[in-house]
Design an enzyme around this catalytic site. Structure first.
Site: not given
Length: 254
Positions: A145, A158
């Site tokens: 990400s 996350y």
């Protein structure tokens, strides 16, 4: 139908929606036999039916990748059975995103997110990679990400899991690459599937980038096809940014 992945068998986790679904559909469109993996049988059937209607090959395997080694191993075994004995391409896409602050994250959530986002793909790779090597090779694609490398005020938990997956990509490339198994990652930017004319709040995060807009799941799927195909045979341990320039470029507007 194109044939860049003809003859390949692929397992895509978290393939019943969003990026995972787009990857599964793109793989099938390129000739791969795809196992669509996820928790919802209803959504899985929808994806498989769509792929088959378009002339592709796909099967659904229901699984809850809760982080236990047993769940990951069971998925690897069932997927290989469905695919006729081997998995050539593994996409570690399944994940959960609790968008909370550090102080607002409890221990149970912390453990769950690491279980799903890191532990599950770790043991799935442990089950699949050696079999790939024994069969002559394969390709593993992890999903990272953009927020693993560009800090934002929320989502620290996350982003740390995605940083772990990008680190594992390099470690696994060193471990499995000499045995014919290529391991790479894709780092998506801000990705949403928008309806025509729809404006999403996430658009604000793409201001000042070359793309100037959010990306689509299809953009990530195109990159996955490249990393799964033989044309990327000389690519090992790479993290491919597909983020509209979000992490690398700043455009100064006049």
């Amino acid at each position: 139908m194109s044939t860049r992945l003809a003859g390949k068998n692929a397992l895509v986790t978290g393939a019943t929606s969003n990026i995972g679904r787009a990857i599964a559909e793109a793989f099938a469109a390129e000739g791969a036999h795809v196992v669509v993996s996820g928790r919802s049988a209803e959504r899985g059937k929808e994806v498989v039916d769509g792929i088959r209607a378009a002339g592709g090959r796909a099967d659904f395997v229901r699984t809850d990748l809760d982080g236990t080694a047993a769940a990951s191993k069971a998925l690897a075994e069932e997927a290989a059975q469905v695919l006729g004995g081997r998995v050539d391409v593994l996409v570690n896409n399944a994940g959960v995103y609790p968008g909370d602050t550090t102080a607002g994250t409890d221990e149970q959530t912390f453990d769950q997110v690491y279980a799903v986002n890191v532990k599950a793909p770790f043991f799935l790779t442990a089950a699949v990679a050696p079999a790939m090597a024994a069969a002559g090779g394969g390709s593993i694609i992890n999903l990272g990400s953009w927020i693993a490398r560009l800090g934002i005020p929320i989502g620290a938990l996350y982003s740390s899991t995605k940083g772990a997956m990008e680190t594992l990509t390099r470690a696994w490339a060193a471990e499995f690459g000499p045995h014919g198994v290529r391991v790479n990652a894709i780092s998506p930017g801000v990705v949403q599937r928008l309806a025509p004319g729809e404006v999403h709040p996430a658009e604000a995060m793409m201001k000042g980038t070359p793309a100037g807009r959010v990306g689509t799941p299809d953009a990530i799927a195109h990159a996955a096809v490249y990393l799964a195909a033989d044309e990327s045979a000389f690519v090992h341990g790479a993290v491919l940014d597909v983020d509209g320039g979000r992490t690398t470029v700043a455009v100064i507007a006049a």
